[in-house]
Design an enzyme around this catalytic site. Structure first.
Site, PDB file in Angstrom:
ATOM      1  N   CYS B 143       0.803  -1.230   0.000  1.00  0.00           N
ATOM      2  CA  CYS B 143       0.000   0.000   0.000  1.00  0.00           C
ATOM      3  C   CYS B 143       0.835   1.279   0.000  1.00  0.00           C
ATOM      4  CB  CYS B 143      -0.955  -0.023   1.187  1.00  0.00           C
ATOM      5  SG  CYS B 143      -2.021  -1.477   1.150  1.00  0.00           S
ATOM      6  N   HIS B 276      -2.391   7.709   6.223  1.00  0.00           N
ATOM      7  CA  HIS B 276      -2.834   6.508   5.509  1.00  0.00           C
ATOM      8  C   HIS B 276      -4.278   6.214   5.934  1.00  0.00           C
ATOM      9  CE1 HIS B 276      -2.222   3.020   3.104  1.00  0.00           C
ATOM     10  NE2 HIS B 276      -2.214   2.147   4.092  1.00  0.00           N
ATOM     11  N   HIS B 311      -9.834   2.452   0.028  1.00  0.00           N
ATOM     12  CA  HIS B 311      -8.392   2.215   0.018  1.00  0.00           C
ATOM     13  C   HIS B 311      -8.017   1.721  -1.379  1.00  0.00           C
ATOM     14  CE1 HIS B 311      -4.419   1.160   0.879  1.00  0.00           C
ATOM     15  NE2 HIS B 311      -4.557   0.485   2.008  1.00  0.00           N
TER      16      HIS B 311
END
Lengths: 238, 384
Positions: B143, B276, B311
């Site tokens: 990620c 994040h 996400h």
């Protein structure tokens, strides 16, 4: 010079180990060896057995390279990073994982297998085992030369980002039943690059980089990681 | 080429665009984010009856043709609103799973273009589409993939190895990724709630971003606008656990420290943080711990866009840097969609409403499986 090569480790169809201690494999079937934790670490590690083939291959070559550079033992974590180039990476694991999704329904998918469907996961394993806190990432390029990853590592070292980097390629090859083949050599090869080697006698030679991005080994331009390995070979002993 | 910190070029972002479930460009996505709109809905792309969670931020009508991956359609939208990219630009793409939708098709005995599945196909696609001289490379670091791609692109320019670098990132929601995150029990049954006390996981999202980085000298020569300046970058590994973040936030603190050091700024110069903020229990706790260690008792504005766009995995960092550049330009810290009851440490930092951004610099961070962390320091463009 930006960095010295102080360690080399590899696993191929013909031999495996490190620049200063490697063995010729007896198998002539053109396949990579089936790696066990005892072969790689000299001890039993149940965790290693749970990794997929791509992760085992890469982690083994990283381990051999760090042993060669005498950097496999540590007391405190150090800011060393790892860059691996790969074409197929963990694709075989992807296929195995999704077969399970199809067969069992997504709700019964394997979490352990899914974790191995990211090609950078074994870099995290290596970071934990060897206390490496530098960045770890995978590079994917059209040609399996591995020089782009080497260039990125040298660029970062030039900018004083990390004093040590482990750079290489790892590829178990095209999975069975996958219909798109890329011509390549299967196996894994990693180099340990150190900006300030503690022991100069461990150096295989120096790496530099031109402003145009060409990588030089002892002043000579190199085209691939494999050709760089060939240039280091005269200093390798069995 | 001698080593050292001299001869460092300044790195500008001269153009940026994103495509998300919230908007077909940066403007549309920003407007949705700043107004607290969420694009997270029940999934209709694949059957979800067997899963405990059924939501994601999918781009409606993201179709495919001739067996190509959905990524090809995503890229088509992405470059529609950008100025031409110089043919000599270096190219770094970022993706975690590229055309994994095509692997699903192949394994279900449906026609699919197999090369789309390889990660190296993304730079090839972009290069061909834009007529670049390079074939480029892809970076994959879970990620944090695109955050690291931006960092490496900035590094190439700063070290004088490139004058301009296109960073392009993309990932899509597939049953492959959805089933995996579900198996790990980290998918939320409702739209994710970053930094909320009652959060229960992440929501996945489709997304892509393109950012054109350029040395200041080249940008001035080409009369390119300065969208933002990439002042600093850093990356680290927790060396702690493969899928769980280090609870003390040490890896993220290290990445932020490197980014601040590279920028020549101290933490007091940072006016907002694009976190994040996945909405998973452990990620958000780790981030709040790390930010507390970096910023001390200062109540710095922190936000996450994942309650809006989901996400987007490998594309998250690129999209969030583009949004952070916009936040600096608009002098506005966007709200965090889904945030209601503050997790301990989030009070006074994370907000359900937009607040003024007072200052010139912003920090963006991402973390991922494998223990990776990455951070970027951005400075407002325009008059840079």
């Amino acid at each position: 010079m930006i960095a010295a090569i102080t360690g080399i480790g590899w696993v191929s169809t013909e031999s495996m180990g490190s620049g200063r201690h490697h063995q010729i494999l007896q198998s002539k079937d053109g396949k990579l060896p089936t790696l066990t934790s005892r072969m790689v670490f000299g001890e039993v590690s149940p965790h290693f057995g749970r990794l997929d083939a791509y992760s085992k291959l890469g982690l083994a070559a990283v381990t051999f390279a760090l042993k060669d550079a005498r950097q496999d033992q540590w007391d405190e974590k150090r800011p060393a990073g790892i860059i691996v180039s790969s074409i197929y990476g963990c694709l075989a694991t992807d296929m195995e994982y999704f077969e399970g999704v199809i067969a069992n329904g997504g709700s019964l998918a394997s979490p352990n297998l899914f974790a191995c469907t990211l090609p950078n996961i074994f870099l995290g394993e290596a970071a934990i085992r060897f206390g490496l806190t530098g960045p770890g990432f995978t590079v994917n390029e059209r040609e399996p030369a591995g020089t782009e990853g080497l260039g990125l590592a040298l660029c970062g070292m030039f900018l004083d980002e990390n004093p040590m980097m482990i750079v290489g390629t790892s590829d178990p090859g095209c999975p069975a039943l996958f219909p798109y083949h890329v011509e390549m050599t299967i196996g894994a090869l990693f180099l340990v690059l150190e900006k300030h080697p503690i022991d100069e006698s461990l150096s295989y030679g120096g790496l530099d980089m031109t402003r145009e991005g060409e990588v030089l080994f002892n002043g000579v331009q190199i085209q691939s990681l494999a050709s760089l390995f060939q240039r280091c070979l005269p200093r390798c002993v069995r | 080429m001698e080593s050292g910190r001299t001869e460092i070029e300044k790195v500008w972002i001269v153009d940026a665009n994103v495509v998300t479930a919230l908007g077909k460009d940066l403007k549309g996505t920003w407007e949705g984010v700043v107004n607290g709109v969420s694009a997270i809905r029940e999934i209709s792309r694949f059957p979800v009856e067997g899963y405990y969670a059924r939501m994601a931020a999918c781009i409606e009508g993201l179709g495919t043709s001739q067996g190509r991956s959905m990524i090809t359609a995503l890229l088509g939208s992405l470059f529609a609103n950008m100025r031409p990219v110089p043919p000599d630009a270096a190219l770094i793409t970022a993706t975690t799973k590229m055309g994994i939708d095509n692997l699903e098709k192949l394994q279900q005995k449906r026609p699919a273009h197999a090369p789309d599945i390889l990660l190296s196909c993304l730079p090839e696609m972009v290069s061909q589409k834009l007529g670049l001289q390079t074939t480029g490379i892809n970076i994959s670091a879970s990620c944090a993939s695109s955050t690291i791609a931006i960092a490496r692109g900035a590094g190439l320019i700063a070290s004088g190895r490139a004058e301009t670098v296109l960073v392009c990132c993309a990932d899509v929601v597939t049953e492959f990724t959805f089933s995996g995150f579900s198996a790990l029990k980290v998918v939320s049954a409702f739209p994710c709630r970053p930094f909320d006390r009652f959060r229960s996981g992440l929501s996945l999202g489709d997304g892509a971003a393109a950012l054109l980085l350029m040395s200041e000298e080249r940008a001035r020569k080409e009369a390119r606008p300065c969208v933002a300046v990439v002042c600093g970058w850093g990356a680290s590994n927790d060396a702690f656990h493969i899928t769980s973040p280090a609870p003390d936030g040490s890896g993220l603190v290290s990445a932020i420290g490197q980014a601040l050091s590279r920028s020549g700024l101290n933490e007091s110069a940072i006016s907002a943080v694009s976190a994040h903020g996945t909405g998973t229990v452990y990620n958000d706790l780790m981030e709040l711990t790390a930010f507390r260690r970096v910023f001390g008792g200062r109540r710095i504005p922190i936000y996450s866009a994942k309650g809006n766009i989901g996400h987007t995995t490998g594309a998250a960092g690129g999209i969030e840097v583009a949004l952070a550049a916009r936040a600096l330009a608009e002098r506005t810290v966007p709200p965090t969609a889904g945030f209601n009851a503050p997790e301990e440490g989030a009070q006074g930092c994370v907000s359900a409403s937009a607040v003024p951004l007072e200052g010139d610099c912003c920090l963006t961070t991402n973390s991922g499986f494998g223990g990776i962390n990455a951070a970027i320091v951005l400075e407002r463009g325009g008059d840079a």
